[in-house]
Structure formats: structure tokens, C-alpha cells
Motif scaffolding. Structure first.
Motif, PDB file in Angstrom:
ATOM      1  N   HIS A 746       9.833  -4.847   8.273  1.00 55.16           N
ATOM      2  CA  HIS A 746       8.922  -3.844   7.733  1.00 55.16           C
ATOM      3  C   HIS A 746       7.828  -4.559   6.930  1.00 55.16           C
ATOM      4  N   TYR A 747       6.592  -4.305   7.277  1.00 57.22           N
ATOM      5  CA  TYR A 747       5.448  -4.912   6.570  1.00 57.22           C
ATOM      6  C   TYR A 747       4.700  -3.810   5.820  1.00 57.22           C
ATOM      7  N   HIS A 748       4.445  -4.020   4.532  1.00 59.66           N
ATOM      8  CA  HIS A 748       3.774  -2.992   3.708  1.00 59.66           C
ATOM      9  C   HIS A 748       2.632  -3.672   2.938  1.00 59.66           C
ATOM     10  N   VAL A 749       1.412  -3.195   3.151  1.00 52.33           N
ATOM     11  CA  VAL A 749       0.231  -3.842   2.561  1.00 52.33           C
ATOM     12  C   VAL A 749      -0.005  -3.312   1.144  1.00 52.33           C
ATOM     13  N   LEU A 750      -0.044  -4.222   0.161  1.00 54.67           N
ATOM     14  CA  LEU A 750      -0.263  -3.802  -1.235  1.00 54.67           C
ATOM     15  C   LEU A 750      -1.710  -3.998  -1.675  1.00 54.67           C
ATOM     16  N   MET A 751      -2.448  -4.837  -0.943  1.00 51.18           N
ATOM     17  CA  MET A 751      -3.861  -5.044  -1.276  1.00 51.18           C
ATOM     18  C   MET A 751      -4.530  -5.536  -0.005  1.00 51.18           C
ATOM     19  N   ASP A 752      -5.748  -5.069   0.249  1.00 51.73           N
ATOM     20  CA  ASP A 752      -6.418  -5.488   1.481  1.00 51.73           C
ATOM     21  C   ASP A 752      -7.927  -5.558   1.297  1.00 51.73           C
ATOM     22  N   GLU A 753      -8.391  -6.661   0.732  1.00 47.33           N
ATOM     23  CA  GLU A 753      -9.847  -6.852   0.577  1.00 47.33           C
ATOM     24  C   GLU A 753     -10.475  -7.331   1.879  1.00 47.33           C
ATOM     25  N   ASN A 754      -9.644  -7.731   2.861  1.00 41.59           N
ATOM     26  CA  ASN A 754     -10.190  -8.215   4.140  1.00 41.59           C
ATOM     27  C   ASN A 754     -10.381  -7.099   5.167  1.00 41.59           C
ATOM     28  N   LYS A 755     -10.008  -5.886   4.754  1.00 35.58           N
ATOM     29  CA  LYS A 755     -10.241  -4.688   5.580  1.00 35.58           C
ATOM     30  C   LYS A 755      -9.686  -4.829   7.004  1.00 35.58           C
ATOM     31  N   PHE A 756      -8.397  -5.122   7.097  1.00 31.49           N
ATOM     32  CA  PHE A 756      -7.729  -5.188   8.400  1.00 31.49           C
ATOM     33  C   PHE A 756      -7.650  -3.802   9.020  1.00 31.49           C
TER      34      PHE A 756
END
Length: 837
Positions: A746-756
Motif C-alpha cells: 500500500h502506497y500513500h502520498v503525504l506530500m507531492d510537490e512534483n505533481k505526480f
């Protein structure tokens, strides 16, 4: 809107890449959960928040019977209790005051139960959250917890062993070596999904002490065939081992007949036996324990040679009057044989597991559960069907001189036939140390020849095919042996030593640990350990696997993804991190936890630098993340001449309850590390939590959608229905099944400044799973995190002292500061190679 819903990134889109397949998940749809209010009460029993749940439940049962006589039965208002301090009802209780005290009599002893209303939960608020119309409030968390307790209420009254969300029954169990047994059980938990709630049901297993006469358990723990083997008495070492395992174990006396059994906890064992232990009674008469039992209970001891057990202060009893109480969990670390047997018991093919889960669902009797009926909870009896996607297999590249150098593997695996590693090293300065006496020289010579041939055919150029050899005593001075081998390697070819190959007698940890401690922290030189059984067989496949490890340890790399497959890495300088914190085994509150962080050093994400820190016992936060990130950014700059403009950070070992801590503490440490190198340096950060400890499983519906193990194929991704209602998370099963039922990550994104986008992060993560440096198959976990696991496990061996001997006594005699100081740092020569492979 995003501020209002969550601090974390929202899922901007659903992934569309890959081939659509329909699968089942072990999630059961909660068709309804009532729209009224739930009343939350605080329960305190005997003024103590920490009284044991088993006693609390007895007092609660007494309270239910007592309240039954009042105007309204507790059972009619569906009161559910968690055994600690929370109780929920769907109608309010009629209390005289905000806080009311009741006195309950249990077997002649008075208990005080205090009850106080703390909140009223509106279940409509939960539905708003599921529909993306409201954020996750404390109220909603309480609502989910209340539902969890509602589904647990029946099993907790029916089954003997209940731990958290799992319950176990001895109906299906298997004996393990060492006096323990594994019981099968079932796990259940209520989880939010997209627009709906689900009940996650899974098979689980845990280890219990074998119940029955204590002397029988003793023979099993000590690995003896019968008690006769102990007639000459116990060695101190055996007694220490026993005491470590038996301490705090609940036992009951058996010498006063069936109806007069008393329960105690074992405090310790004393060296003295019943026929040598004396005491004085009130009338001044002296007895040995053996005489006392013969005189008072007409009991002639069969095993007077076993040590006495202390069950109360100054109360010593013979072992044979004690039975081990059933249903006690074994919390210590399992040994190798126990672990192997446990895996055999728990390893079930997907179709077997899905049938067992369906059986577990029936055992839970959700339909007939009166507590759930009161709260309006209704569960659909079939596993939920989900639309999943299978991502396309990436292409891999080996050295140009390989046959079919760039290719797409089939079913998540491939072999090295006619392949050369992408960047092979030259091995010229090395030596061999033989720690076993059982191998004739011709056998060793043949193995070294086979090894050299395999290395060369796989692309590692061995210029010295006759390395100097040393025969060594495995009980001798290992440090001096390795230093001598180091000198021999250098002197043989007049250049700096690169590798020591060690041939070990077997799987024993102590020798391996000492070799790694010396090579990693003293010599700063990679070692490759091989068990003698493999030397005897000298198989080409085994030699090829060793070659993959050695090439990486010496600074080469084995396989890579073509640039166009990893645009996020190849378009701009990008660094990938993997981080993990490992803790000592349960019950060890002395040894430190270890934080490990790895980071890529090139544009292909194949070579990684390493940093470890020892930190306080069971601290989940990485305390010196700032320092570790700084080291890695410098290594990246030294290796590539560029500063990374993007950071992709995969963090393992964090539960949902710790997301806020990670967001606040660890991400700011990464930012501080960047700023400390240059004030204006602000690379864009994407931070992803990686979770393996969950109970979600996937089952293919059509045989054509399964791999040969019966699991969903490598590349199966799920980002609908059973994921978070609106945050950016997904499940990815990146490996082909080998045995048993595969567990997706399970992958959960906590921050994404790269705008995936969903597709870009899912595909990058999946493709990286194909370039794990020591396998020719895709792995279940993104490699930087896998490397962090290996790195943390290796750092455990860097402790000076008698750590790996049977007694293991040193760890208990040191305080926390001494513990931290007893770990040696890794020699700086190794920080930029993958020495821990």
C-alpha cells in the motif's frame, strides 16, 4: 477545498494505464450502518485505567446482569464494550448523573464501575467524509472505532483468545518446536473506502505456549527427548534460557484437585531443587519442599531434579504441581526452525485462503449479531468485486554484449543465461577464509574455479583466479583472522584489497555477525559469506546469484531501465530515498531501534549510498533524518556533479496514526537538510509512505487473469473502491507469486510537490521493482525501501560484545546510553557502496 478536506494531497485522477481485470478483495461491503446517533461512554473499573481486559469483561458482564433488572435492558440498547474504557449504545443510558458509580459483586468480591457520557456521534458525519464532503474529524475516528467494537463484540464473548482485531481458536493448530504452537484465527476491521464502508476479513495466525504440565514444556523448550535426560540437573545456561522464556507465564496448581486450582504467574526459577530447598513452618519445624508435599498432600515428587519455581514472594514450589494455562500468547522472537514451520502452516494458495476467509466470515455471524442489528449495520456476505489494472511490464537492459540485451520479462521473472551485468567490476585483490574443517582442498579449488568462470561469463572480470586461502578456527580470534586475510589479499597482487570470501560451516548467526561487524566497521571492506553446503555442490545458478551480490558490493550494477521508461528520473537530476526504522524483538525494552536511509546516486536509480543511526528503543520517528539526508545529498553531488532538483522519498514502517508526526517532523527535517547546504536550495519533494503490514489481499476471478501461482499477476494495481475516499493512495502487487497468497503493498502520498498523476507514480514505482540488485525477478517492495530493510538488519550486527551468543546477557545488563554507545559506526570507505547486499 483541499485545505478543508485534508492536509495530504488529494487523488487528482484515477489511473487508466494497463489492462483492466476484475478481481475480488477480502473486503465485505457494509450495506448500511444506521443514520442515528451513537452514544459514547467512558468506563473506569476499580478506579484503574489499566486493569486487565479479561477482568473488565467479567465486571461488565456483572453490570449487564445488574442493569437488566432496571427499567431497560442494556442488551436492548445494544451496549458494546471494548474491554478497556469505551462503551457505545444506540440509545442513551438512563443515568442519575453525568458520572455514576455502580458496585458489582463478582464471586464475593466487590468491584466499582464508573460510567460517564463523553460524546454523541452523528453517523451522518461519517457518510459526508466517505462522500468527500467533509474531513476526517475525531468524531469520525470514534464512529469507525465504535463500529469496530460492534463487530468484535460477539467473537470476544465466544472465542478464548482475542487480541486486538483478531480472535484465535485452538480448533486448527500446529505444534512448533520449543514448546509452542501456532493457532489459526481471523482478523476483522472496519475500513472506510470511496463512498462506502467495508469490513476487512482475513486469516491470521499467532503463536501460543503449549498448555499442560510445566515439566513437559521444559523438555520441549530445552530440546530434550524426555525428562530423563535432565536427571543430572540443569546447567546454569539452560536455567537462564528457561527463565527468560517462562517469566510471567500464567500457571495453575494441580495438586489440590480439579475444583481447587489456583492461578499464579511465574516470577523466576531458583538454582536449588525441591529436595535441597528447605523452609521453616510456623511451629519451627524444618522441611525440604519434597518432604512437605509428601507429608501434606501424599505426593511423592517424580521430578525432584528440576529447579523450584517462585510463584509469589518467598513461595517456592516444585515444577510438577504446575500446569501451563491455555491461550497464552508467545511474544518472543521465533528461531529459524519455528519460523519455517510457522510459514508452512500459514502459507495458503489464494483459492484456499479465499475459502478460509469466507469460512471466517460465516463464523462471525454478522447477520445474527444483535449488537450490529441494534446499530443498523448490515454486511454483504460476498467478497467485494473490484476493477483492477495490470500495468505493462517494463523493458530491462543488460550489457550490450548480452544476447537479447534489452527485453521485457515474462510473469515478473527472468534468468541470466547469456546475459552480462550492465556495469561489471574488475576483481583482482581478494582472498578466501575457510571457517570449516569439513571440506577437502580439491573441493574448494573446484568451487573457486566454478565461481571465477561464472563471474567472468556474467561480466565481472576476475584477474586473479588463485586468491590466497586461509584456514581459520570459527571459535578463534575472528578479527585477527580477517586482518591477516586482508593483508594477504593486498600482498598477492600489490594493490588495495577489494573482497574477502568467507566459507562458513553452517547457518549459525554468531560467526556471520562477527565477520560483518569487523568487515563493516573495522576493515571497511566488503565480505561475501558462503555456506559450506554450497561449496560442495558448486552450482552455476548459485554462483550467478553470488556474482550479482559481489558486483554490487564492489560498486558495479547489474541491470537498468532504459531512460524512456523512467522519465521522472532521466529528465532532471532526481534522488530517490528509502527509509525504515526497525525495532528490537517484542519485550526487549533495552536494545535501541535502528534507522536506515538509502539514496540513489545516479540518473538510473540503480546505485545507492547508505546511512544508519542507532536511536532510542521503539522511537518511530527518524531522529537524525536531517543529518542522514545531508550525507546522501553530498554523495549524490560527488557521484553525479549535480544537485538533485527533485526528491522522491519512500518511507516504510509508518502507520496511519503516525502520518501527522511524519508530516510535521520528518518532512521538515528533509527541508532543513537542503537549506543547510544552501539557503536557496529547495528541491521539490514527494513523500510516500509504504505499508506492508495490512490485511488486504486480492484474488483473481478468471483463471486467465491469474499467474501460475494462482495470484493476481505482477503489476496489479488498485486505486478504486477500497482505497481512501479522497487522498492519494493505491495498492500495487508488483511481484509474481511464488507460494501462498501474495500481499500487495500500500502506497500513500503525504506530500507531492512534483505533481505526480496516478499513472506516473504507479508506473514509476512498479518499474523500479524490476531493478532490485540481487534478484532476477520483480520484488514486492520498491527497492530503496528494500535496501533500507537490509541495511537496518545489518546494523544490528555492529554491536560490540557478546551479542549473538546463546546467553545474550550483555543487552540486559546495560542501560540505554551504554546500549547506544556499544554500536560501532560503519567505516566511511563503505558508505558509497552497497556493502549490505
Amino acid at each position: 477545498m483541499s485545505l478543508q478536506l485534508t492536509e495530504l494531497p488529494l487523488r487528482s485522477d484515477r489511473g487508466t494505464a494497463g489492462k483492466q481485470i476484475t478481481i475480488r478483495s477480502n473486503s465485505f461491503l457494509l450495506e448500511s450502518f444506521g443514520q442515528g446517533n451513537v452514544h459514547h461512554y467512558d468506563i473506569v473499573i476499580d478506579g484503574d485505567q489499566k486493569s486487565p481486559p479479561a477482568l473488565n469483561r467479567k465486571v461488565w458482564k456483572g453490570f449487564e446482569d445488574f442493569y437488566q433488572q432496571g427499567q431497560e435492558s442494556l442488551r436492548n440498547i445494544g451496549a458494546v464494550y471494548d474491554g478497556r474504557k469505551n462503551m457505545y449504545t444506540f440509545k442513551p443510558l438512563k443515568l442519575n448523573d453525568e458520572k455514576q458509580l455502580f458496585k458489582i459483586d463478582i464471586q464475593g468480591k466487590e468491584h466499582r464501575l464508573q460510567i460517564q457520557k463523553v460524546a454523541e456521534i452523528n453517523m451522518m458525519e461519517l457518510q459526508r467524509f466517505l462522500d468527500k464532503k467533509g474531513s476526517l474529524t475525531p468524531n469520525i475516528l470514534t464512529a469507525i472505532m465504535a463500529m469496530d467494537i460492534m463487530i468484535r463484540q460477539m467473537p470476544s464473548l465466544t472465542y478464548p483468545a482475542v487480541f486486538g482485531r483478531s480472535f484465535y481458536t485452538p480448533q486448527e493448530k500446529r505444534l512448533l518446536p520449543g514448546g509452542v504452537e501456532v493457532w489459526q484465527g481471523f482478523y476483522q476491521s472496519v475500513r472506510p473506502g470511496v463512498g462506502k464502508m467495508y469490513v476487512n476479513v482475513d486469516v491470521s495466525a499467532t503463536v501460543f505456549y503449549q498448555s499442560g504440565p510445566l515439566p513437559e514444556l521444559v523438555t520441549k523448550i530445552l530440546g530434550r527427548r524426555s525428562l530423563d535426560e535432565l536427571r543430572r540437573g540443569l546447567h546454569d545456561r539452560d536455567r537462564h534460557k528457561l527463565e527468560k522464556i517462562l517469566k510471567n507465564l500464567q500457571v495453575e496448581t494441580n495438586h489440590r484437585g480439579e475444583n481447587n486450582r489456583r492461578k499464579y504467574k511465574i516470577m523466576k526459577l531458583i538454582p536449588s531443587t525441591p529436595d535441597k530447598t528447605t523452609f521453616e513452618t510456623d511451629d519451627g519445624k524444618k522441611w525440604t519442599i519434597s518432604q512437605y508435599f509428601q507429608s501434606n498432600y501424599n505426593l511423592r515428587l517424580k521430578y525432584p531434579f528440576l529447579p523450584c519455581v517462585v510463584i509469589k514472594k518467598d513461595v517456592f514450589v516444585p515444577m510438577e504441581i504446575l500446569n501451563v494455562v491455555s491461550g497464552q500468547r508467545y511474544m518472543k522472537k521465533l528461531d529459524e526452525k519455528q519460523t519455517a514451520d510457522m510459514i508452512k502452516f500459514t502459507c495458503q494458495k489464494p483459492h484456499v485462503r479465499s475459502n478460509k476467509i469466507q469460512q471466517g466470515f460465516s463464523l462471525m455471524k454478522y447477520k445474527e449479531n444483535p449488537y450490529m442489528q441494534h446499530f443498523g449495520m448490515k454486511v454483504k456476505p460476498e467478497m467485494h468485486t473490484i476493477q483492477a489494472r495490470v500495468l505493462q511490464t517494463p523493458k530491462l537492459s543488460y550489457h550490450d554484449s548480452s544476447e537479447n540485451a534489452t527485453f521485457a520479462p515474462k510473469e515478473g521473472a527472468w534468468n541470466l543465461r547469456a546475459k552480462k551485468v550492465f556495469q561489471g567490476v574488475i576483481l583482482h585483490s581478494w582472498s578466501v577464509v575457510i571457517f570449516t574443517s569439513g571440506l577437502p582442498k580439491p573441493v574448494i579449488d573446484k568451487f573457486i574455479r566454478q565461481m571465477c568462470e561464472t563471474f567472468i561469463s556474467t561480466g565481472v572480470n576476475v584477474t586473479n583466479r588463485n586468491p590466497p586461502m586461509t584456514n581459520a578456527n570459527p571459535q578463534g580470534n575472528i578479527e585477527q583472522t580477517l586482518k591477516d586475510a586482508y593483508m594477504k589479499a593486498g600482498n598477492a597482487v600489490k594493490s588495495a584489497p577489494q573482497l574477502i570470501l568467507c566459507i562458513l560451516p553452517g547457518k549459525g548467526v554468531a560467526l556471520y555477525a562477527e565477520i560483518k561487524r569487523i568487515s563493516d566497521t573495522v576493515l571497511g571492506l566488503p565480505t561475501q559469506c558462503i555456506q559450506s553446503i554450497h561449496v560442495n555442490q558448486a552450482k552455476a545458478q548459485y554462483c550467478a546469484n553470488v556474482c550479482l551480490k559481489v558486483n554490487v558490493k564492489l560498486g558495479g550494477f547489474n541491470v537498468q531501465l532504459p531512460k524512456q521508461q523512467i522519465p521522472f528520473l532521466s529528465q532532471a537530476p532526481t534522488i530517490i530515498f528509502g527509509a525504515d526504522v526497525t525495532h528490537p524483538s517484542p519485550g526487549d525494552f533495552n536494545k535501541p531501534s535502528i534507522a536506515a536511509v538509502t539514496a540513489s546516486m545516479d540518473a538510473r536509480g540503480v546505485r545507492y549510498s547508505a546511512a544508519t543511526r542507532v536511536q532510542e528503543n521503539r522511537v518511530e520517528q527518524i531522529q537524525d533524518l536531517e543529518g542522514m539526508v545531508k550525507e546522501h545529498l553530498k554523495s549524490f553531488y560527488r557521484a553525479s556533479g549535480q544537485k538533485p532538483v527533485r526528491i522522491l522519498f519512500y518511507r516504510d514502517g509508518v502507520s496511519e496514526g503516525q502520518f501527522a508526526m511524519v508530516l510535521k517532523e520528518e518532512i521538515s527535517q528533509i527541508q532543513r537538510a537542503c537549506a543547510s547546504l544552501d539557503k536557496g536550495y529547495k528541491p521539490k519533494i514527494t513523500f510516500v509512505v509504504v505499508q506492508k503490514r495490512h490485511h488486504t489481499r486480492f484474488f483473481p476471478i478468471k483463471p486467465t487473469d491469474a499467474d501460475r501461482s494462482g495470484n493476481c499477476p505482477a503489476g496489479t494495481v488498485v486505486d478504486t473502491d477500497i482505497v481512501h475516499p479522497f487522498e492519494f493512495d493505491f495498492y500495487l502487487q508488483s511481484h509474481a507469486g511464488l507460494q501462498g497468497t501474495s500481499r500487495p503493498t500500500h502506497y500513500h502520498v503525504l506530500m507531492d510537490e512534483n505533481k505526480f498523476t496516478s499513472d506516473s507514480l504507479q508506473e514509476l514505482t512498479y518499474r523500479l521493482c524490476y531493478i532490485y540488485n540481487r534478484a532476477t525477478r520483480s520484488v514486492s517492495l520498491v527497492p530503496p525501501v528494500y535496501y533500507a530493510h537490509l541495511l537496518a538488519a545489518r546494523a544490528r550486527f555492529h554491536r560490540r560484545g557478546d551479542e549473538w551468543s546463546d546467553s545474550g546477557a550483555t543487552s540486559e545488563t546495560q542501560d540505554a546510553a551504554q546500549q547506544l554507545a556499544s554500536y560501532a559506526p560503519v567505516n566511511s570507505k563503505l558508505n558509497s557502496v552497497m556493502y549490505y547486499m
